[in-house]
Design a protein around this motif. Structure first.
Motif, PDB file in Angstrom:
ATOM      1  N   THR A 150       0.840  -1.193   0.000  1.00 41.45           N
ATOM      2  CA  THR A 150       0.000   0.000   0.000  1.00 41.45           C
ATOM      3  C   THR A 150       0.873   1.240   0.000  1.00 41.45           C
ATOM      4  OG1 THR A 150      -1.860   1.112   1.086  1.00 41.45           O
ATOM      5  CG2 THR A 150      -0.196   0.147   2.527  1.00 41.45           C
ATOM      6  N   ARG A 151       0.246   2.364  -0.278  1.00 43.42           N
ATOM      7  CA  ARG A 151       0.965   3.637  -0.336  1.00 43.42           C
ATOM      8  C   ARG A 151       0.023   4.747   0.095  1.00 43.42           C
ATOM      9  NH1 ARG A 151       2.851   2.855  -6.020  1.00 43.42           N
ATOM     10  NH2 ARG A 151       2.720   0.712  -5.266  1.00 43.42           N
ATOM     11  N   VAL A 152       0.502   5.949   0.092  1.00 45.15           N
ATOM     12  CA  VAL A 152      -0.335   7.087   0.474  1.00 45.15           C
ATOM     13  C   VAL A 152      -0.973   7.688  -0.769  1.00 45.15           C
ATOM     14  CG1 VAL A 152       0.988   7.648   2.542  1.00 45.15           C
ATOM     15  CG2 VAL A 152       1.658   8.648   0.347  1.00 45.15           C
ATOM     16  N   THR A 153      -2.004   8.485  -0.549  1.00 46.69           N
ATOM     17  CA  THR A 153      -2.609   9.219  -1.650  1.00 46.69           C
ATOM     18  C   THR A 153      -1.680  10.363  -2.066  1.00 46.69           C
ATOM     19  OG1 THR A 153      -3.831  10.502  -0.018  1.00 46.69           O
ATOM     20  CG2 THR A 153      -4.963   8.637  -1.011  1.00 46.69           C
ATOM     21  N   THR A 154      -1.982  10.980  -3.175  1.00 47.98           N
ATOM     22  CA  THR A 154      -1.084  11.974  -3.778  1.00 47.98           C
ATOM     23  C   THR A 154      -0.714  13.093  -2.803  1.00 47.98           C
ATOM     24  OG1 THR A 154      -2.056  11.533  -5.945  1.00 47.98           O
ATOM     25  CG2 THR A 154      -0.791  13.564  -5.707  1.00 47.98           C
ATOM     26  N   TYR A 155      -1.682  13.594  -2.067  1.00 47.62           N
ATOM     27  CA  TYR A 155      -1.433  14.710  -1.145  1.00 47.62           C
ATOM     28  C   TYR A 155      -0.352  14.354  -0.137  1.00 47.62           C
ATOM     29  CZ  TYR A 155      -2.307  18.120   2.599  1.00 47.62           C
ATOM     30  OH  TYR A 155      -2.171  19.094   3.556  1.00 47.62           O
ATOM     31  N   TRP A 156      -0.400  13.131   0.379  1.00 39.19           N
ATOM     32  CA  TRP A 156       0.501  12.745   1.466  1.00 39.19           C
ATOM     33  C   TRP A 156       1.895  12.373   0.975  1.00 39.19           C
ATOM     34  CZ3 TRP A 156      -0.993  14.516   5.808  1.00 39.19           C
ATOM     35  CH2 TRP A 156      -2.355  14.644   6.078  1.00 39.19           C
ATOM     36  N   GLN A 157       2.091  12.359  -0.317  1.00 38.77           N
ATOM     37  CA  GLN A 157       3.438  12.150  -0.832  1.00 38.77           C
ATOM     38  C   GLN A 157       4.324  13.369  -0.555  1.00 38.77           C
ATOM     39  OE1 GLN A 157       3.313  10.989  -4.944  1.00 38.77           O
ATOM     40  NE2 GLN A 157       2.080   9.149  -4.534  1.00 38.77           N
ATOM     41  N   THR A 158       3.694  14.516  -0.329  1.00 43.63           N
ATOM     42  CA  THR A 158       4.463  15.742  -0.063  1.00 43.63           C
ATOM     43  C   THR A 158       4.039  16.423   1.230  1.00 43.63           C
ATOM     44  OG1 THR A 158       2.909  16.971  -1.464  1.00 43.63           O
ATOM     45  CG2 THR A 158       4.960  16.184  -2.488  1.00 43.63           C
ATOM     46  N   HIS A 159       3.326  15.683   2.105  1.00 44.85           N
ATOM     47  CA  HIS A 159       2.919  16.211   3.411  1.00 44.85           C
ATOM     48  C   HIS A 159       3.041  15.110   4.458  1.00 44.85           C
ATOM     49  CE1 HIS A 159       0.970  19.040   0.666  1.00 44.85           C
ATOM     50  NE2 HIS A 159       0.849  19.890   1.682  1.00 44.85           N
ATOM     51  N   TYR A 160       3.266  15.516   5.705  1.00 42.08           N
ATOM     52  CA  TYR A 160       3.170  14.555   6.797  1.00 42.08           C
ATOM     53  C   TYR A 160       2.124  14.970   7.823  1.00 42.08           C
ATOM     54  CZ  TYR A 160       6.442  17.846   9.049  1.00 42.08           C
ATOM     55  OH  TYR A 160       7.051  18.957   9.560  1.00 42.08           O
ATOM     56  N   SER A 161       1.585  16.170   7.689  1.00 42.92           N
ATOM     57  CA  SER A 161       0.406  16.606   8.428  1.00 42.92           C
ATOM     58  C   SER A 161      -0.267  17.691   7.601  1.00 42.92           C
ATOM     59  CB  SER A 161       0.762  17.117   9.826  1.00 42.92           C
ATOM     60  OG  SER A 161       1.597  18.252   9.744  1.00 42.92           O
ATOM     61  N   PHE A 162      -1.519  18.008   7.913  1.00 45.43           N
ATOM     62  CA  PHE A 162      -2.245  19.000   7.124  1.00 45.43           C
ATOM     63  C   PHE A 162      -1.575  20.368   7.213  1.00 45.43           C
ATOM     64  CE2 PHE A 162      -5.792  15.964   7.880  1.00 45.43           C
ATOM     65  CZ  PHE A 162      -6.103  15.720   6.547  1.00 45.43           C
ATOM     66  N   GLY A 163      -1.457  21.016   6.060  1.00 44.39           N
ATOM     67  CA  GLY A 163      -0.913  22.360   6.015  1.00 44.39           C
ATOM     68  C   GLY A 163       0.575  22.450   6.222  1.00 44.39           C
ATOM     69  N   ALA A 164       1.276  21.309   6.209  1.00 44.04           N
ATOM     70  CA  ALA A 164       2.726  21.307   6.443  1.00 44.04           C
ATOM     71  C   ALA A 164       3.418  20.535   5.322  1.00 44.04           C
ATOM     72  CB  ALA A 164       3.051  20.694   7.802  1.00 44.04           C
ATOM     73  N   PRO A 165       3.727  21.204   4.203  1.00 46.01           N
ATOM     74  CA  PRO A 165       4.421  20.534   3.094  1.00 46.01           C
ATOM     75  C   PRO A 165       5.769  19.995   3.539  1.00 46.01           C
ATOM     76  CG  PRO A 165       3.550  22.656   2.399  1.00 46.01           C
ATOM     77  CD  PRO A 165       3.429  22.607   3.896  1.00 46.01           C
ATOM     78  N   SER A 166       6.169  18.894   2.925  1.00 45.58           N
ATOM     79  CA  SER A 166       7.430  18.253   3.277  1.00 45.58           C
ATOM     80  C   SER A 166       8.138  17.784   2.032  1.00 45.58           C
ATOM     81  CB  SER A 166       7.164  17.060   4.204  1.00 45.58           C
ATOM     82  OG  SER A 166       8.327  16.280   4.366  1.00 45.58           O
ATOM     83  N   ARG A 167       9.444  17.752   2.094  1.00 47.51           N
ATOM     84  CA  ARG A 167      10.211  17.216   0.974  1.00 47.51           C
ATOM     85  C   ARG A 167      10.191  15.693   0.950  1.00 47.51           C
ATOM     86  NH1 ARG A 167      15.714  20.932   1.317  1.00 47.51           N
ATOM     87  NH2 ARG A 167      14.707  22.956   0.946  1.00 47.51           N
ATOM     88  N   THR A 168       9.834  15.116   2.071  1.00 45.72           N
ATOM     89  CA  THR A 168       9.826  13.657   2.166  1.00 45.72           C
ATOM     90  C   THR A 168       8.820  13.071   1.185  1.00 45.72           C
ATOM     91  OG1 THR A 168      10.358  13.828   4.502  1.00 45.72           O
ATOM     92  CG2 THR A 168       9.591  11.700   3.722  1.00 45.72           C
TER      93      THR A 168
END
Length: 432
Positions: free
Chosen positions: A315-333
């Motif tokens: 399984t994997r995350v949806t598209t949004y969570w590929q560049t976030h780890y919490s709401f409103g906090a973009p991440s490079r991960t």
């Protein structure tokens, strides 16, 4: 101390020659009897020759013979069939409710056995038996680890059966809750179990084709769409986050229609968690897994090999969570898949226990055997408990071994329950 005397009697760790009753009659212990963990005499159906006469009956054991009266055995008819009373200190004569005086044997515990017991109980080094572990025969350790593995699976079966009661016999819900709990990977296990109980699979089935709606229900039931639960420094950014607002709107509609009740978001732990273990990420992975049909018990049972299960749990995350780890906090991960290591841990902690419990419940021995085969085929876990045992010289070959050793530490070593441990027996019985 009485528990220790029971142990010495059960394992015959006392001198077997020249045993005598307090009246001087010779005692020959042919069979110590069957240990009784319930009410009544301590050992049933013992065979003991006293003064040349063979007696078959029960044996009662105390630290002091006066405990017979303190426990009111002299008025209890259940003790009328006692043929021998054993104590480490004889301080009075005793009799049954019928008025019969009982022969008594003062149990002489060898000094080395007593000394070894004191060492196990008082030693601050962990585990206290560490000195002998590397010297134990491999066949003995293999047998003990097999028994511990079964014990751990049976213990987990009891936990699963308690969930089954809560879920009114719905095995699909039980599996989902068990799977969810282990997506917490320890620290968030309790929170994920609480969350799993709030997910109605029946209501969710109508929305399986809409991943956004599934994620909205999953996040909403976790309390993560409540703006009041968002950290202050992210609150403004979250309110401007289009995906958060979309999920919140979807959840609001479902909440009114399905009368949903979210959990308190304060139950989630974030401190010292790596971003890939944040609840948002794990819940998104579960949403994706549900949408592709990977959370069904019957689908799981159709898997005959570990590779099939690993593929099912991919399984994997949806598209949004590929560049976030919490709401409103973009991440490079770039967080995508549930790692292969994590999927193997799921097999160890979720799949194998479910196969074992479901197999036992339905009388399907092959399914229970598949659970043990899976554990035998997966490499040992790598955690501090396993590393400790390995450093002490134990050959740990598979997840079956590592699970057994986790059981050994949690249920025996941590509780100082050395009298139930086969390693403890070896330690006690060694004159050194």
């Amino acid at each position: 101390m009485e528990k220790f005397i029971h142990y010495v009697w059960k394992h015959r760790l006392f001198p077997l020659n020249e045993l005598k009753t307090t009246n001087g009659e010779l005692v020959e212990v042919i069979d110590v009897g069957l240990y009784n963990r319930n009410n009544g005499p301590d050992f049933f159906n013992a065979k003991i020759k006293i003064g040349g006469t063979l007696w078959v009956g029960n044996v009662e054991i105390h630290e002091r013979s006066s405990d017979w009266f303190r426990h009111n055995h002299h008025t209890d008819a259940c003790y009328n069939n006692v043929i021998l009373h054993v104590a480490s200190e004889i301080d009075t004569d005793i009799q049954t409710a019928l008025g019969n005086q009982l022969p008594q044997l003062k149990l002489e515990v060898p000094e080395y056995v007593r000394r070894n017991y004191e060492e196990l109980i008082t030693n601050d080094e962990y585990p206290p038996c560490h000195k002998i572990i590397s010297t134990l025969p491999e066949i003995m350790m293999h047998s003990w680890l097999n028994a511990l593995q079964i014990e751990r699976l049976e213990q987990r079966t009891q936990t699963i059966e308690r969930r089954l009661e809560v879920c009114n016999g719905d095995w699909e819900s039980v599996y989902f809750i068990t799977l969810a709990r282990n997506f917490g990977f320890g620290i968030n296990g309790d929170a994920f179990e609480e969350w799993g109980k709030r997910i109605s699979l029946n209501n969710l089935a109508y929305h399986r084709d809409n991943l956004v709606q599934i994620e909205a229900i999953f996040m909403g039931q976790a309390g993560l769409l409540d703006i009041g639960a968002v950290h202050e420094r992210n609150r403004a950014a979250t309110l401007e986050d289009e995906y958060f607002m979309l999920l919140q709107s979807e959840y609001c509609n479902f909440s009114h229609r399905l009368n949903l009740s979210p959990m308190d978001a304060s139950h989630w732990h974030f401190l010292r968690l790596r971003p890939q273990n944040f609840p948002h990420i794990r819940i998104s992975q579960l949403a994706y897994l549900y949408a592709k049909g990977g959370t069904g018990l019957q689908t799981l049972i159709e898997c005959k090999t570990i590779d099939e299960v690993i593929e099912l749990l991919d399984t994997r995350v949806t598209t949004y969570w590929q560049t976030h780890y919490s709401f409103g906090a973009p991440s490079r991960t770039n967080i995508k898949q549930l790692s292969l290591t994590s999927r193997r841990l799921m097999i160890v902690n979720t799949v194998a226990p479910m196969f074992f419990a479901y197999g036992r419940f339905n009388g399907n021995d092959k399914l229970a055997e598949r659970a043990m085969d899976f554990l035998d085929s997966i490499g040992a876990e790598d955690n501090r408990i396993v590393r400790m045992w390995r450093e002490l010289g134990i050959n740990i070959r598979s997840a079956a071994d590592s699970q057994a050793l986790i059981q050994l530490k949690n249920e025996y070593c941590d509780r100082k329950d050395c009298l139930r441990c086969r390693i403890g027996y070896k330690y006690l019985a060694s004159p050194k």
